[in-house]
Design a protein around this motif. Structure first.
Motif, PDB file in Angstrom:
ATOM      1  N   ASP A 110      37.024  48.397  29.965  1.00  0.00           N
ATOM      2  CA  ASP A 110      36.223  48.363  31.192  1.00  0.00           C
ATOM      3  C   ASP A 110      35.110  49.405  31.208  1.00  0.00           C
ATOM      4  O   ASP A 110      34.005  49.133  31.638  1.00  0.00           O
ATOM      5  N   GLN A 137      34.153  37.211  18.094  1.00  0.00           N
ATOM      6  CA  GLN A 137      35.025  36.793  19.208  1.00  0.00           C
ATOM      7  C   GLN A 137      34.249  36.661  20.527  1.00  0.00           C
ATOM      8  O   GLN A 137      34.840  36.523  21.593  1.00  0.00           O
ATOM      9  N   ARG A 155      38.696  36.840  34.878  1.00  0.00           N
ATOM     10  CA  ARG A 155      39.577  37.951  35.249  1.00  0.00           C
ATOM     11  C   ARG A 155      39.909  37.905  36.727  1.00  0.00           C
ATOM     12  O   ARG A 155      39.025  37.727  37.558  1.00  0.00           O
ATOM     13  N   PRO A 156      41.180  38.115  37.073  1.00  0.00           N
ATOM     14  CA  PRO A 156      41.537  38.143  38.487  1.00  0.00           C
ATOM     15  C   PRO A 156      40.947  39.377  39.181  1.00  0.00           C
ATOM     16  O   PRO A 156      40.603  39.336  40.350  1.00  0.00           O
ATOM     17  N   TYR A 207      36.182  45.179  37.165  1.00  0.00           N
ATOM     18  CA  TYR A 207      35.607  46.433  37.654  1.00  0.00           C
ATOM     19  C   TYR A 207      34.099  46.423  37.553  1.00  0.00           C
ATOM     20  O   TYR A 207      33.548  45.831  36.683  1.00  0.00           O
ATOM     21  N   PHE A 238      34.747  41.246  12.823  1.00  0.00           N
ATOM     22  CA  PHE A 238      35.729  40.385  13.469  1.00  0.00           C
ATOM     23  C   PHE A 238      35.459  40.278  14.973  1.00  0.00           C
ATOM     24  O   PHE A 238      35.429  39.185  15.540  1.00  0.00           O
ATOM     25  N   LEU A 239      35.240  41.426  15.603  1.00  0.00           N
ATOM     26  CA  LEU A 239      35.091  41.445  17.064  1.00  0.00           C
ATOM     27  C   LEU A 239      33.826  40.731  17.536  1.00  0.00           C
ATOM     28  O   LEU A 239      33.842  40.017  18.539  1.00  0.00           O
ATOM     29  N   TYR A 292      40.246  44.370  25.835  1.00  0.00           N
ATOM     30  CA  TYR A 292      38.997  44.558  26.577  1.00  0.00           C
ATOM     31  C   TYR A 292      38.899  45.954  27.200  1.00  0.00           C
ATOM     32  O   TYR A 292      39.865  46.461  27.756  1.00  0.00           O
ATOM     33  N   VAL A 352      42.972  41.505  20.748  1.00  0.00           N
ATOM     34  CA  VAL A 352      41.573  41.805  21.077  1.00  0.00           C
ATOM     35  C   VAL A 352      41.642  42.343  22.506  1.00  0.00           C
ATOM     36  O   VAL A 352      42.004  41.627  23.436  1.00  0.00           O
ATOM     37  N   TYR A 397      37.000  35.436  28.799  1.00  0.00           N
ATOM     38  CA  TYR A 397      37.921  36.381  29.439  1.00  0.00           C
ATOM     39  C   TYR A 397      37.245  37.042  30.638  1.00  0.00           C
ATOM     40  O   TYR A 397      37.819  37.128  31.723  1.00  0.00           O
ATOM     41  N   ALA A 402      35.223  34.060  23.213  1.00  0.00           N
ATOM     42  CA  ALA A 402      36.518  34.347  23.860  1.00  0.00           C
ATOM     43  C   ALA A 402      36.382  35.520  24.824  1.00  0.00           C
ATOM     44  O   ALA A 402      36.976  35.524  25.906  1.00  0.00           O
ATOM     45  N   ILE A 403      35.592  36.511  24.447  1.00  0.00           N
ATOM     46  CA  ILE A 403      35.416  37.693  25.299  1.00  0.00           C
ATOM     47  C   ILE A 403      34.678  37.306  26.583  1.00  0.00           C
ATOM     48  O   ILE A 403      35.065  37.699  27.683  1.00  0.00           O
ATOM     49  N   ALA A 426      46.755  42.695  31.233  1.00  0.00           N
ATOM     50  CA  ALA A 426      45.569  42.234  31.966  1.00  0.00           C
ATOM     51  C   ALA A 426      44.279  42.412  31.154  1.00  0.00           C
ATOM     52  O   ALA A 426      43.221  41.942  31.572  1.00  0.00           O
ATOM     53  N   HIS A 427      44.368  43.081  30.005  1.00  0.00           N
ATOM     54  CA  HIS A 427      43.159  43.335  29.206  1.00  0.00           C
ATOM     55  C   HIS A 427      43.182  42.689  27.829  1.00  0.00           C
ATOM     56  O   HIS A 427      42.323  42.973  26.994  1.00  0.00           O
ATOM     57  N   VAL A 428      44.176  41.835  27.597  1.00  0.00           N
ATOM     58  CA  VAL A 428      44.238  41.147  26.302  1.00  0.00           C
ATOM     59  C   VAL A 428      43.365  39.895  26.368  1.00  0.00           C
ATOM     60  O   VAL A 428      43.647  38.968  27.125  1.00  0.00           O
ATOM     61  N   VAL A 429      42.303  39.909  25.592  1.00  0.00           N
ATOM     62  CA  VAL A 429      41.411  38.742  25.516  1.00  0.00           C
ATOM     63  C   VAL A 429      42.132  37.639  24.750  1.00  0.00           C
ATOM     64  O   VAL A 429      42.171  36.492  25.157  1.00  0.00           O
ATOM     65  N   LYS A 430      42.703  37.999  23.643  1.00  0.00           N
ATOM     66  CA  LYS A 430      43.549  37.088  22.864  1.00  0.00           C
ATOM     67  C   LYS A 430      44.374  37.896  21.871  1.00  0.00           C
ATOM     68  O   LYS A 430      44.004  39.015  21.511  1.00  0.00           O
ATOM     69  N   MET A 464      42.135  50.436  35.156  1.00  0.00           N
ATOM     70  CA  MET A 464      41.055  50.264  34.176  1.00  0.00           C
ATOM     71  C   MET A 464      41.514  50.561  32.760  1.00  0.00           C
ATOM     72  O   MET A 464      42.511  51.253  32.557  1.00  0.00           O
TER      73      MET A 464
END
Lengths: 464, 198
Positions: free
Chosen positions: A28, B183, B194-195, B198, B179-180, A26, A24, B190, B186-187, A12-16, A122
């Motif tokens: 929280d 991104q 998100r479903p 928080y 690199f990040l 994510y 990458v 994302y 994409a971030i 659920a936290h993989v951006v890509k 989280m």
């Protein structure tokens, strides 16, 4: 395919995903403190990068703060400078800071959970290896280096490969006097200090399920001591009851939605782990460490092991020599000079209550210095409200103000060279509590009994 | 971050297992707010006595060994996440640490600072330690491009593993932050999809 708790939260936290197996990933919540953040602020400033999601960062001062007279300016100039630097950086970047004197200040891994900042599902990071503590809520939580602190500040993400998974199951009822600390010290003694390196651990079974949230935090906290990146326990009613009503926990309809989602966070039947281990709770006794890493633990009434593999004998002898112990020897009757009750492992209200229950009406041994450092201002306040401060004072224990204190001895709370300290903290490395200090890790109950007796005793005589 | 391709050097042996980050750099030296100067206190309590005088028998003080490669016992870098440990080793002049096992966080921190954690088998580690102790002038060649540790005196090239992305970063002096930050799109995407957030 059936998923593990780790799979569910990780995915659920993989951006890509990028070629070569890195994700990458994510984050929280990002918790920061004075010691591992200044170089990260410098780095993003030097690169001209803004903070990407400052509202997801919370700061506190804990590692390098005095535990006496916190209302006065910090005396030690380097410590003062470092704490001031955090204040300055947080003000400049508009980050929420619970600094010295703030009612929410505390050890970062005590403060986050008690405010409800830590929640199931989280991802949480902090420049501190004991971030694994937050896994007690069914979160992916792990310690990072300062370069990674800068990465999260700049992007709210990290570049990671998914760790391998391990499930450690402990079923059955524990014996009287066996606490969460004893369970985890036992597990670490079985795996060794590097036995879970490369893995993320899920703790399962009735021995963990029956623990309070405080106990679960103690367990997950020490995951790193066997090398694991983190440890986690699936959230359940105990988790929800602990969180409900806390300051940053969801409220009203949002709470209902949260609980519905959190209730999906468990390892499914048939899910595969890279490694599985099981232990019987009935085999676990009150524990103590005898060496210079947390894997060197044994039942308090056992003899220091003699059966060490040839390849490890040199390091083992060096370790025992440092501690002043002999292979095959019992620790019972050994005189100790210091007792430290505190740290992100055992400084929560439940720990203080346990100590107070035991020492009520007793006195510490005259030659022992017994220091209790609450994990946060909230724990301190609650201890005073419950009269724990008075019980401790009457027993000759000194209740200090919150911080990491003698766990890592960054401040003035140090154990002198050669002295023995029974400590509720997490590391017994050489010099960890001050140059030359000798640390024996144990539960708050063992620590309290040791303080009263002035020596290591078989605690079962005290248990009904 | 400095680029790393090939390094030829003698080595310093430290045949102790489970060297934790509190030994590498004790917490009382973590009060600095910059990255510089930690090398002075590398292995502080093994290297210096209470009066700050060098302990004659510690491997860095005997005068017998020198070089940019540290060869240490297994499970190197366990304990705290302090990146100061990697900074201290690098600041003291080491560019490579060879061990048969590294703690996770230390390994990541080392790679983020151009310090190569080079993992070999227990057997190779034991041979290397003996070799260096017998002949402190033994030269090692660390070839990151070919992923080989060459021990010329043995006429052996020992392959080692490293994550392909991290290898590219080390060779080119890149780090994850570049690199990040690239991104960002994409971030943000994302975050908006998100479903459960928080």
């Amino acid at each position: 395919m059936a998923k593990t708790l780790l799979d569910k939260i990780w995915d659920a936290h993989v951006v890509k995903s990028i070629p070569g197996g890195l994700d990458v990933f994510y984050i929280d919540r990002h918790l920061i403190h004075e010691v591992t953040s200044p170089q990260a602020f410098d780095e993003i400033e030097a690169r001209g990068l803004p903070l990407f999601r400052k509202e997801q960062i919370v700061a506190t001062a804990d590692h390098n703060v005095p535990t006496k007279n916190q209302h006065l300016p910090i005396e030690e100039p380097l410590s003062r400078f470092q704490v001031d630097k955090l204040t300055e950086n947080c003000a400049k970047h508009n980050i929420e800071l619970y600094g010295l004197g703030h009612e929410r200040q505390g050890i970062v891994h005590v403060m986050g959970p008690e405010l409800g900042i830590t929640q199931p599902g989280m991802t949480i990071v902090c420049g501190d290896s004991h971030t694994s503590t937050h896994g007690a809520f069914g979160a992916i939580a792990f310690g990072i280096g300062t370069s990674q602190v800068a990465q999260v500040m700049a992007s709210q993400c990290l570049l990671l490969s998914k760790p391998k998974s391990m499930r450690i199951t402990v079923d059955g009822e524990v014996r009287p006097g066996v606490t969460a600390k004893d369970i985890i010290l036992y597990v670490i003694s079985k795996l060794g200090t590097g036995g879970a390196t490369g893995y993320f651990v899920e703790y399962a079974g009735s021995a963990f399920r029956n623990l309070s949230m405080e106990g679960r935090m103690t367990v997950c906290n020490m995951s790193i001591e066997m090398g694991a990146r983190g440890g986690m326990i699936a959230p359940d009613q105990t988790t929800f009851d602990y969180l409900q009503g806390r300051e940053f926990a969801p409220k009203g309809e949002r709470w209902e939605q949260a609980v519905a989602y959190w209730s999906t966070l468990f390892t499914e039947e048939g899910a595969q782990f890279d490694k599985e281990l099981s232990f019987d709770a009935a085999d676990i006794a009150p524990m103590i460490t005898f060496g210079t890493n947390p894997g060197m633990g044994m039942a308090i009434d056992a003899l220091i092991p003699t059966d060490v593999p040839v390849s490890e004998q040199a390091s083992y002898s060096k370790s025992l020599q440092y501690m002043g112990f002999q292979p095959g020897e019992s620790l019972l009757g050994k005189e100790i000079q210091y007792v430290f009750i505190g740290s992100c492992t055992n400084s929560r209200i439940e720990d203080l209550r346990q100590v107070a229950r035991f020492v009520q009406g007793k006195k510490k041994a005259a030659h022992v210095e017994a220091i209790i450092v609450p994990g946060s201002k909230q724990v301190e306040k609650q201890a005073i409200e419950e009269g724990i401060d008075k019980v401790l004072a009457e027993a000759g224990f000194e209740l200090r103000e919150p911080g990491c204190s003698a766990c890592l001895a960054m401040n003035e709370d140090k154990i002198p060279a050669g002295a023995y300290c029974v400590s509720t903290s997490n590391r017994n490395f050489e010099g960890r509590q001050g140059p030359g200090s000798r640390t024996l890790l144990a539960s708050p109950l063992v620590a309290a009994i040791t303080a009263v007796e002035g020596k290591i005793v078989d605690i079962t005589q005290y248990l009904n | 971050m400095e680029k790393f391709e090939v390094l030829q050097s003698t080595a310093v042996p430290l045949p102790i297992e489970n060297i934790d980050t509190d030994q590498i750099i004790p917490a009382r030296f973590l009060k600095a707010t910059s990255r510089e100067g930690f090398g002075e206190n590398l292995f502080r309590d093994w290297r210096f006595d209470n009066a700050g005088q060098p302990k004659a028998d510690f491997v860095m003080n005997t005068g017998r060994y020198s070089g940019k490669i540290l060869v240490a016992g297994k499970n190197f870098g366990c304990g705290s996440s302090r990146e100061h440990a990697a900074w201290a080793i690098y600041d003291a002049g080491f560019k490579v640490v060879i061990s048969s096992f590294f703690a996770d966080i230390f390994k990541g921190n080392a790679l983020n600072n151009g310090l190569l954690p080079l993992q070999v088998s227990d057997e190779v580690l034991a041979r290397l330690l003996t070799q260096i102790e017998q002949d402190p002038q033994t030269t090692l060649v660390v070839n990151l491009v070919n992923q080989e540790l060459e021990v010329p005196v043995w006429e052996e090239k020992i392959p080692f593993a490293i994550d392909a992305y991290k290898k590219e970063c080390m060779i080119n002096g890149y780090d994850d932050i570049d690199f990040l930050v690239n991104q960002k799109e994409a971030i943000e995407q994302y975050e908006s999809n998100r479903p459960w957030a928080y």
